[in-house]
Design a protein around this motif. Structure first.
Motif, PDB file in Angstrom:
ATOM      1  N   ALA A 173      25.762  40.857  22.920  1.00 13.77           N
ATOM      2  CA  ALA A 173      25.477  41.609  21.694  1.00 13.77           C
ATOM      3  C   ALA A 173      25.839  43.081  21.821  1.00 13.77           C
ATOM      4  O   ALA A 173      26.406  43.684  20.903  1.00 13.77           O
ATOM      5  CB  ALA A 173      24.008  41.455  21.318  1.00 13.77           C
ATOM      6  N   ARG A 174      25.547  43.700  22.961  1.00 15.62           N
ATOM      7  CA  ARG A 174      25.844  45.128  23.133  1.00 15.62           C
ATOM      8  C   ARG A 174      27.349  45.376  23.070  1.00 15.62           C
ATOM      9  O   ARG A 174      27.801  46.333  22.434  1.00 15.62           O
ATOM     10  CB  ARG A 174      25.272  45.630  24.450  1.00 15.62           C
ATOM     11  CG  ARG A 174      25.529  47.106  24.689  1.00 15.62           C
ATOM     12  CD  ARG A 174      24.947  47.563  26.029  1.00 15.62           C
ATOM     13  NE  ARG A 174      25.310  48.934  26.298  1.00 15.62           N
ATOM     14  CZ  ARG A 174      24.673  50.005  25.844  1.00 15.62           C
ATOM     15  NH1 ARG A 174      23.621  49.841  25.066  1.00 15.62           N
ATOM     16  NH2 ARG A 174      25.065  51.225  26.148  1.00 15.62           N
ATOM     17  N   ARG A 175      28.126  44.498  23.708  1.00 16.94           N
ATOM     18  CA  ARG A 175      29.587  44.660  23.683  1.00 16.94           C
ATOM     19  C   ARG A 175      30.115  44.574  22.254  1.00 16.94           C
ATOM     20  O   ARG A 175      30.938  45.384  21.833  1.00 16.94           O
ATOM     21  CB  ARG A 175      30.247  43.572  24.525  1.00 16.94           C
ATOM     22  CG  ARG A 175      29.965  43.641  26.013  1.00 16.94           C
ATOM     23  CD  ARG A 175      30.676  42.489  26.706  1.00 16.94           C
ATOM     24  NE  ARG A 175      30.463  42.480  28.146  1.00 16.94           N
ATOM     25  CZ  ARG A 175      31.010  41.591  28.971  1.00 16.94           C
ATOM     26  NH1 ARG A 175      31.805  40.646  28.478  1.00 16.94           N
ATOM     27  NH2 ARG A 175      30.768  41.648  30.267  1.00 16.94           N
ATOM     28  N   PHE A 176      29.641  43.569  21.519  1.00 13.65           N
ATOM     29  CA  PHE A 176      30.115  43.396  20.140  1.00 13.65           C
ATOM     30  C   PHE A 176      29.711  44.584  19.271  1.00 13.65           C
ATOM     31  O   PHE A 176      30.485  45.015  18.408  1.00 13.65           O
ATOM     32  CB  PHE A 176      29.580  42.087  19.554  1.00 13.65           C
ATOM     33  CG  PHE A 176      30.415  40.883  19.892  1.00 13.65           C
ATOM     34  CD1 PHE A 176      31.158  40.246  18.911  1.00 13.65           C
ATOM     35  CD2 PHE A 176      30.484  40.385  21.178  1.00 13.65           C
ATOM     36  CE1 PHE A 176      31.943  39.140  19.198  1.00 13.65           C
ATOM     37  CE2 PHE A 176      31.261  39.282  21.492  1.00 13.65           C
ATOM     38  CZ  PHE A 176      32.007  38.651  20.506  1.00 13.65           C
ATOM     39  N   ALA A 177      28.498  45.125  19.487  1.00 14.96           N
ATOM     40  CA  ALA A 177      28.049  46.275  18.696  1.00 14.96           C
ATOM     41  C   ALA A 177      28.907  47.501  18.994  1.00 14.96           C
ATOM     42  O   ALA A 177      29.295  48.244  18.078  1.00 14.96           O
ATOM     43  CB  ALA A 177      26.583  46.568  18.994  1.00 14.96           C
ATOM     44  N   MET A 178      29.220  47.736  20.254  1.00 11.92           N
ATOM     45  CA  MET A 178      30.054  48.884  20.623  1.00 11.92           C
ATOM     46  C   MET A 178      31.466  48.728  20.058  1.00 11.92           C
ATOM     47  O   MET A 178      32.067  49.684  19.559  1.00 11.92           O
ATOM     48  CB  MET A 178      30.094  49.044  22.138  1.00 11.92           C
ATOM     49  CG  MET A 178      28.768  49.436  22.762  1.00 11.92           C
ATOM     50  SD  MET A 178      28.853  49.531  24.576  1.00 11.92           S
ATOM     51  CE  MET A 178      29.970  50.927  24.782  1.00 11.92           C
ATOM     52  N   PHE A 179      32.001  47.518  20.146  1.00 13.68           N
ATOM     53  CA  PHE A 179      33.352  47.261  19.625  1.00 13.68           C
ATOM     54  C   PHE A 179      33.379  47.463  18.103  1.00 13.68           C
ATOM     55  O   PHE A 179      34.288  48.102  17.557  1.00 13.68           O
ATOM     56  CB  PHE A 179      33.755  45.831  19.991  1.00 13.68           C
ATOM     57  CG  PHE A 179      35.176  45.479  19.632  1.00 13.68           C
ATOM     58  CD1 PHE A 179      36.251  46.025  20.317  1.00 13.68           C
ATOM     59  CD2 PHE A 179      35.452  44.570  18.613  1.00 13.68           C
ATOM     60  CE1 PHE A 179      37.562  45.690  19.998  1.00 13.68           C
ATOM     61  CE2 PHE A 179      36.747  44.223  18.285  1.00 13.68           C
ATOM     62  CZ  PHE A 179      37.806  44.788  18.987  1.00 13.68           C
ATOM     63  N   ALA A 180      32.367  46.951  17.406  1.00 13.18           N
ATOM     64  CA  ALA A 180      32.298  47.109  15.959  1.00 13.18           C
ATOM     65  C   ALA A 180      32.169  48.580  15.583  1.00 13.18           C
ATOM     66  O   ALA A 180      32.757  49.041  14.592  1.00 13.18           O
ATOM     67  CB  ALA A 180      31.118  46.309  15.392  1.00 13.18           C
ATOM     68  N   SER A 181      31.412  49.326  16.384  1.00 10.59           N
ATOM     69  CA  SER A 181      31.278  50.758  16.130  1.00 10.59           C
ATOM     70  C   SER A 181      32.632  51.451  16.184  1.00 10.59           C
ATOM     71  O   SER A 181      32.951  52.301  15.339  1.00 10.59           O
ATOM     72  CB  SER A 181      30.331  51.374  17.171  1.00 10.59           C
ATOM     73  OG  SER A 181      30.313  52.773  17.078  1.00 10.59           O
ATOM     74  N   GLU A 182      33.444  51.096  17.159  1.00  6.66           N
ATOM     75  CA  GLU A 182      34.776  51.682  17.271  1.00  6.66           C
ATOM     76  C   GLU A 182      35.664  51.260  16.104  1.00  6.66           C
ATOM     77  O   GLU A 182      36.459  52.059  15.596  1.00  6.66           O
ATOM     78  CB  GLU A 182      35.416  51.279  18.605  1.00  6.66           C
ATOM     79  CG  GLU A 182      34.860  52.025  19.798  1.00  6.66           C
ATOM     80  CD  GLU A 182      35.129  53.525  19.688  1.00  6.66           C
ATOM     81  OE1 GLU A 182      36.311  53.920  19.691  1.00  6.66           O
ATOM     82  OE2 GLU A 182      34.157  54.288  19.573  1.00  6.66           O
ATOM     83  N   LEU A 183      35.549  50.013  15.660  1.00  2.00           N
ATOM     84  CA  LEU A 183      36.351  49.566  14.516  1.00  2.00           C
ATOM     85  C   LEU A 183      35.977  50.337  13.255  1.00  2.00           C
ATOM     86  O   LEU A 183      36.850  50.639  12.426  1.00  2.00           O
ATOM     87  CB  LEU A 183      36.175  48.063  14.284  1.00  2.00           C
ATOM     88  CG  LEU A 183      36.693  47.122  15.376  1.00  2.00           C
ATOM     89  CD1 LEU A 183      36.769  45.695  14.836  1.00  2.00           C
ATOM     90  CD2 LEU A 183      38.047  47.545  15.912  1.00  2.00           C
ATOM     91  N   ARG A 184      34.693  50.663  13.102  1.00  2.00           N
ATOM     92  CA  ARG A 184      34.300  51.471  11.944  1.00  2.00           C
ATOM     93  C   ARG A 184      34.970  52.837  11.991  1.00  2.00           C
ATOM     94  O   ARG A 184      35.443  53.366  10.979  1.00  2.00           O
ATOM     95  CB  ARG A 184      32.776  51.630  11.908  1.00  2.00           C
ATOM     96  CG  ARG A 184      32.040  50.329  11.660  1.00  2.00           C
ATOM     97  CD  ARG A 184      30.526  50.494  11.691  1.00  2.00           C
ATOM     98  NE  ARG A 184      29.918  49.185  11.828  1.00  2.00           N
ATOM     99  CZ  ARG A 184      29.169  48.791  12.856  1.00  2.00           C
ATOM    100  NH1 ARG A 184      28.920  49.618  13.850  1.00  2.00           N
ATOM    101  NH2 ARG A 184      28.688  47.566  12.904  1.00  2.00           N
ATOM    102  N   ARG A 185      35.005  53.416  13.177  1.00  2.00           N
ATOM    103  CA  ARG A 185      35.668  54.719  13.313  1.00  2.00           C
ATOM    104  C   ARG A 185      37.156  54.598  13.018  1.00  2.00           C
ATOM    105  O   ARG A 185      37.739  55.435  12.312  1.00  2.00           O
ATOM    106  CB  ARG A 185      35.470  55.260  14.743  1.00  2.00           C
ATOM    107  CG  ARG A 185      36.187  56.588  14.984  1.00  2.00           C
ATOM    108  CD  ARG A 185      36.199  56.953  16.455  1.00  2.00           C
ATOM    109  NE  ARG A 185      36.860  55.959  17.276  1.00  2.00           N
ATOM    110  CZ  ARG A 185      38.184  55.832  17.361  1.00  2.00           C
ATOM    111  NH1 ARG A 185      38.991  56.597  16.645  1.00  2.00           N
ATOM    112  NH2 ARG A 185      38.713  54.909  18.153  1.00  2.00           N
TER     113      ARG A 185
END
Length: 662
Positions: free
Chosen positions: A525-537
């Motif tokens: 879950a942490r990896r997916f959240a960090m990756f999604a955060s970068e995609l938002r940026r």
């Protein structure tokens, strides 16, 4: 709903912040909601608070402006008050000092905080002789509003100001006007004869303070047949009375007295350049009075220059004088502007504005559980997507990605061994949304087990060769479940791909990967959240459209895409219902009309017909996956994309070249 409102200033001092809080209290009470007001204690309150509970805190006056009081409350005290009230949302009215403690308390209780930006404190610092403090004030505002769940700004100018400070999750929320109180029918010839017999009246209403720039009205001195009337009070009044000896100063007015005075003006003038909105401008327009205001900040959204007033060049006092002289010298133009002024505010009632506020509360309640699930620090928070401005259609769509975009496990109405998938469904929605009979072209280059490296090295070059006008990108899950992975580095490769597509003039729909709601998936879950955060940026930096799968929540506050009813028996792919859900959410993100209604209709008419998988999950799915990994192979080895070239979807939605309808 239970709403706690923290107001940086409050009764008995009346200003724009206090006024809007009172209107919100009235609306919430009328709809049956419970409210609590936390504000500075400054004197006796006789105004109706519409059943709100109050916690008035000890405060000290601001030395340069004693009507403004500052609360230095400990976050622990506020936390205890809020815990006892148990709010569903915390409303921060013009937050700065009390608001900072309030947002900290909301964080401690995991309650959504909606920050309402109403005061340009940076400009005020400069006006009050503290230019060196303005950068510190700006940084404090930015931290506070970024910490809030959602920020509401009243005008396009204030939206831009906050964006420049790095504030995210901005929504536009203006102010209402009491059209029952303010109207042309309030005009009083008796009042006019008493104040300025035989003269035209140019009036100002507002606080008499340096930031309002009332001293600029000295430029109107000597206009023949004109009387300047100043309504309001404040620390600058003595100096203004000396500067404007021929003006009439009425002091503070409110209620019906203010409505009568405003409607009795011939021209309303507002010189302040640091207005985030301009409530008195809106009340003047409702009163049928043409407005002359500075062409910067909030007034730009309220005054339609040459229709219901004039916007003059900021700082150009000769232009201010000329605009006022134009109106006082032309009765026909004044009457035409006055008629248009009343029409401009017809739909800006407080009831309508407060209904929009309730929708913002609901959005904040959606977003708060997502924020709580994110790793702390260094991540970009998701925002509920807003509908795109204007309707856009496309004629050539290419889908990139892995097995999810290939459509694995979506066998609904497909021959054995073939799959449909969310991208195929989206292609049909996009084709239906087009006007005319020109065929819609669609290619799907996704292949199961592919990684972000495959996206960069293989799929993007293939897509560029097809010259599409829209490309979807959903990839990264296979990278993120590897033994060792840096989600930020993987996202950097996605950014390379997106920028290549955007540089070619192609619209991009970027989709955040997702996990099923299974206990075993929590380790990723942490990896997916960090990756999604970068995609938002990346989406924000490149102008790509974003389908943020985390923002569609189920009743428990989790992303709806995690619902196991949407996932296939293999536990790692979507079933037909899941692909339908994703397709219609993508259509909404792209602005396809009626996408949600179409999705509900299809779900009602078409039950899933996915076959029941035989054998146990361990033997059927898990062991083959482990065996492939041990041999350094993937399920996608040797496979090609199912639509390497374009297939045609006719203008009426009929499908050729192997893409099946249903």
């Amino acid at each position: 709903m239970r709403v706690a409102l923290l107001a940086e200033s409050f009764l008995p001092h009346m200003n724009g912040v206090t006024g809007s809080v009172l209107h919100v209290l009235r609306h919430l009470a009328a709809d049956g909601h419970e409210t609590l007001v936390i504000a500075p204690r400054a004197g006796e309150i006789t105004t109706d608070l519409h059943g709100a509970r109050t916690e008035l805190m000890r405060s000290v006056p601001l030395p340069s402006y004693p009507d403004v009081r500052v609360v230095f409350a400990r976050a622990a005290r506020l936390t205890a008050i809020l815990r006892e009230f148990a709010p569903d949302v915390v409303h921060l009215a013009s937050p700065f000092v009390l608001g900072w403690q309030g947002v900290a308390a909301a964080d401690a209780l995991r309650v959504p905080a909606v920050a309402v930006y109403q005061t340009d404190v940076v400009a005020y610092a400069e006006k009050y002789g503290m230019p060196h403090a303005s950068s510190l004030v700006g940084r404090h505002l930015a931290r506070l509003h970024r910490r809030a769940t959602l920020t509401l700004a009243p005008s396009t100018a204030s939206m831009r100001q906050l964006e420049e400070l790095g504030v995210d999750r901005l929504r536009r929320w203006g102010r209402g006007v009491d059209t029952a109180r303010f109207g042309p029918q309030r005009r009083s010839e008796v009042w006019r004869a008493r104040i300025a017999p035989g003269e035209l009246i140019v009036g100002y209403v507002g606080r008499l303070a340096p930031e309002k720039q009332v001293q600029d009205l000295a430029a109107l001195a000597g206009l023949e047949g004109v009387r300047l009337v100043i309504v309001g009070d404040g620390p600058a009044r003595p100096a203004l009375e000396r500067l404007l000896p021929h003006a009439v100063f009425t002091g503070h007015l409110s209620g019906d007295a203010l409505a009568e005075t405003l409607a009795s003006f011939d021209v309303f003038v507002h010189p302040g350049e640091s207005e985030t909105f301009g409530q008195t401008i809106q009340e003047a327009l409702a009163s049928g009075v043409p407005v002359v205001a500075t062409g910067v900040g909030g007034p730009v959204d309220l005054v339609r220059s040459s229709v219901d007033g004039w916007l003059y060049r900021p700082g150009d006092l000769a232009d201010l004088r000329a605009r006022v002289a134009d109106l006082v010298g032309d009765g026909g133009k004044r009457r035409a502007f006055a008629a248009a002024a009343g029409e401009s505010v017809r739909d800006r009632t407080w009831d309508a504005v407060c209904r929009r506020l309730m929708a913002h509360y609901d959005e904040a309640r959606q977003l708060r559980p997502i924020d709580d699930a994110l790793p702390r620090g260094g991540v970009t928070r998701p925002s509920v997507p807003e509908p795109p401005a204007g309707r856009r259609t496309w004629s050539r769509f290419v889908a990139l990605g892995d097995s999810i975009t290939e459509g694995l496990c979506d066998t609904s109405r497909m021959p054995a061994g073939e799959y449909r998938g969310w991208a195929d469904r989206l292609a049909q929605l996009l084709a239906h949304a087009r006007r005319g009979d020109e065929p819609f072209r669609y290619a799907n280059l996704a292949v199961r087990s592919r990684t972000v490296r495959s996206l960069v090295d293989e799929q993007v070059p293939q897509a560029l060769a097809l010259r599409p006008d829209l490309v979807s990108v959903l990839i990264g899950a296979n990278d993120l479940v590897a033994r060792r992975v840096d989600p930020v580095a993987v996202a950097a490769d996605v950014e390379v791909a997106v920028r290549r597509l955007r540089d070619a003039g192609i619209d991009v729909l970027l989709v955040t990967p997702f996990l099923p709601g299974r206990r075993a998936a929590a380790i990723f879950a942490r990896r997916f959240a960090m990756f999604a955060s970068e995609l938002r940026r990346i989406a924000a930096d490149t102008g790509a459209a974003l389908l943020d799968t985390a923002v569609f929540l189920d009743a428990g506050g989790r992303p709806a895409i995690a619902d196991l009813e949407l996932w296939a028996d293999d536990k790692v792919h979507l079933r037909s219902r899941g692909h339908r859900f994703l397709a219609y959410r993508a259509a909404e993100a792209l602005g396809v009309p009626d996408a949600e209604a179409l999705g509900d209709l299809e779900a009602a008419l078409h039950a899933d017909d996915d076959p029941v998988a035989s054998g146990t999950w361990l033997r059927r799915d898990a062991l083959p996956w482990v065996w492939r990994r041990l041999r350094g192979r993937t399920a996608g080895d040797g496979r090609v994309a199912k639509h390497e070239g374009y297939v045609l979807i006719g203008g009426r939605g009929d499908v050729r070249a192997g893409l099946r309808a249903g």
